[in-house]
Every structure is written in C-alpha cells, then in structure tokens.
Design an enzyme around this catalytic site. Structure first.
Site, PDB file in Angstrom:
ATOM      1  N   CYS A  98     -18.707 -12.009  -6.587  1.00 25.94           N
ATOM      2  CA  CYS A  98     -19.513 -11.631  -5.414  1.00 25.94           C
ATOM      3  C   CYS A  98     -20.897 -12.270  -5.409  1.00 25.94           C
ATOM      4  O   CYS A  98     -21.301 -12.903  -4.431  1.00 25.94           O
ATOM      5  CB  CYS A  98     -19.621 -10.114  -5.319  1.00 25.94           C
TER       6      CYS A  98
ATOM      7  N   HIS B 196     -21.722  -4.778  -6.684  1.00 29.28           N
ATOM      8  CA  HIS B 196     -21.139  -5.680  -5.695  1.00 29.28           C
ATOM      9  C   HIS B 196     -22.184  -6.019  -4.640  1.00 29.28           C
ATOM     10  O   HIS B 196     -23.097  -5.235  -4.368  1.00 29.28           O
ATOM     11  CB  HIS B 196     -19.919  -5.033  -5.029  1.00 29.28           C
TER      12      HIS B 196
ATOM     13  N   ASN C  76     -17.769 -11.633   1.814  1.00 32.98           N
ATOM     14  CA  ASN C  76     -17.965 -11.406   0.383  1.00 32.98           C
ATOM     15  C   ASN C  76     -16.767 -11.895  -0.420  1.00 32.98           C
ATOM     16  O   ASN C  76     -15.709 -12.213   0.136  1.00 32.98           O
ATOM     17  CB  ASN C  76     -18.187  -9.917   0.125  1.00 32.98           C
TER      18      ASN C  76
END
Length: 320
Positions: free
Chosen positions: A225, A278, A290
């Site tokens: 990420c 994240h 993402n």
C-alpha cells in the site's frame, strides 16, 4: 546561498549497509543565505531540467527530487545567475565562485543529497524542514531533531536569531542568518493540487490489476500500500516516507469534509504490523485507489470492510 561558516562537532552519517558514509570530527556546517533579491522566473529554469535530471540520477536520487530541486533553483537564482543554485559556498568556495551553471547544479544536488542523508540519519521526514536545510545547512537539522523533528516557523526564526552576529549580519539583525521563510517560498513553486492529483494518478494507474507485494515499492517488485503511494507521489515530485505509519506522521491532518482527490486515507486494524496499517489515495465520490490483498485497485470507502477501519485523512506536501 551561504552567508558564513560555523564549526560544530558532530557525527555525520554512520556506515550502515553501504548506504551511509562514516565521518567523525569537526565539520563545517553551512549557514544561511541572504534574502533573494531577484524575482524568480519559472521559464528561466525549465531549460535546465535535463541537466538537473541527469545530476539527480547520477547522485542516485529518486525522480521526485527533480521537481524539488528545480523549485530550489527558482528561489536561489530564478535561472539568471551563473551560479544558478548558489552552491559555491557549499563546496567551500567564496560566494559566486562557480561560474558554470552545470557545475553549480551538480554541486547543488550534492549539497541537497547531503542534507537528505543527514535528515534520514536523524529521523526527519518533513519536506519543508529538509528544504530549509538547503539554506540553513545541516546544523539546522540537528537543531530541529532536538526540538521534535518538525521545523516550525517559530523554530526557523529562533535558529536565524540564535546564529545572528554583528560580524555577519550588520544592520539586518535579527533575521540576517539565512531566510527563515525559505522553505515556504520554495514550496510555492511546486505543483498545485489539481496538477498533483493528475500526475499521481497517471503513474498509479499504470499498475492497476498488479498483485499486492509485501514490501514492494517499485514496478520491479509490484507494490504494497505505502510503496504504491510513495512511488506514485514521487512521479508528481512529492516526497513521501516509506511506510503507512511514517506517511501518516508526515502528512497534514484534515477532516473528512476537507477531503479532495489526491489526499490520503489511513487505516488501522488491517494487520498487526503497525498501528497505521494501510493507506490509499482518495479519488473522489467515496472511492480510493490502493494496493491491498486483492491487488492494485479502486476500493469503495462506503463498504464496512473499509469504513470501519478508517483512522484519519492526510494531505501530502509536508507539515508547516
């Protein structure tokens, strides 16, 4: 660029994994410059982009630094001086001693890399703080580390005042040591929000559908990420630290109501590796882009799997 010299004793970069160099003893810490007396012209520096790009590559720096250094060039000379990066004094030479713009650029890049290496060693990731060190020198970074790793305007003023002397300042006391507004001036020449978002997404979308890769941060490895956000923002000339936790700490906090395309969405509880676990790029209409366990994709923030774990929102570009 540099007004004077101050001798301080400190450790420079420690040799770790072949990345840092080891140096002990007394080091010349470069001071600050006088306020710019010329109006920057962006068109005057654009012709030097190929040289800057080459110098950045030769120094082993990432693409993102080209835009930052061109912005520094605008502030330093507006493209009008032979010593186009005003980098003579960072090489231990008298002001204006460098008369070849390409030599000036390469010395400026060398000085910038030295500031980056020092900042990394000290755990400083705030872009504005690092940019200020091009003007103030590495002594500024050591000072900021002692004060909390973010170079606020108050600290910039205090550093300038604390290094001002009658010998080096004359009548311009108290802010004659460097320009405490330097970083703010440089950052205004970086891209605006709309241009930034387009540049970020133009790069990020190249990898749509690619697999998630833990620890991946380049197209050679695919992306996790934060690797994706770091890589995509670098294409827009914007520095982000490596991990989601570091990116959270680096970016400016904003509310959900302030969200605009190009902002970052931070999550907690998606893994056990870190509290901020994240990060994704907000693209508008409740969607983000993402890299997650399903791969590089768009995700709907309205869905409970995401909505319930949103921790905060951030805006890239550094905290002032």
């Amino acid at each position: 660029m540099i007004k004077g010299f101050i001798v301080l004793k400190y450790w420079k970069e420690l040799l770790v994994g072949g990345i840092f160099t080891c140096m002990l003893g007394f080091i010349l810490l470069f001071g600050g410059s006088e306020l710019s007396e010329h109006k920057p012209q962006t068109t005057s520096v654009s012709v030097w982009e190929p040289v800057m790009r080459s110098a950045v590559q030769d120094a082993g720096l990432e693409e993102q630094h080209v835009a930052i250094l061109l912005a520094i060039m605008i502030q330093e000379s507006g493209g009008k001086l032979a010593d186009i990066m005003q980098s003579s004094e960072s090489a231990g030479l008298p002001p204006g001693a460098i008369t070849d713009p390409e030599v000036s650029i390469r010395q400026g890049v060398k000085h910038w890399k030295s500031m980056l290496d020092t900042a990394q060693k000290l755990g400083i990731t705030d872009l504005a703080t690092i940019i200020q060190s091009y003007n103030y020198g590495p002594g500024w970074l050591y000072y900021v580390k002692e004060q909390g790793r973010i170079g606020t305007e108050e600290l910039r003023k205090h550093f300038s005042l604390s290094h001002a002397t009658s010998a080096s300042c004359g009548w311009r006391t108290p802010h004659c040591y460097g320009d405490y507004t330097y970083a703010k001036k440089v950052m205004q020449y970086l891209q605006g929000p709309g241009d930034t978002f387009q540049a970020v997404m133009a790069e990020a979308l190249k990898y749509k559908g690619w697999p998630y890769s833990w620890g991946g941060a380049t197209p050679d490895t695919s992306f996790d990420c934060s690797g994706l956000t770091k890589w995509a923002f670098a294409a827009a000339g914007i520095y982000l630290p490596r991990t989601a936790q570091e990116q959270f700490q680096y970016t400016k906090r904003i509310s959900e109501q302030e969200l605009r395309p190009g902002d970052l969405v931070f999550f907690t509880g998606t893994s056990d590796h870190a509290f901020i676990s994240h990060v994704g790029i907000y693209v508008g209409n409740g969607m983000m882009y993402n890299s997650n366990s399903e791969g590089v994709e768009y995700s709907d923030l309205h869905k409970a799997v995401w909505r319930e774990k949103i921790y905060a929102y951030g805006r890239a570009g550094g905290k002032q």
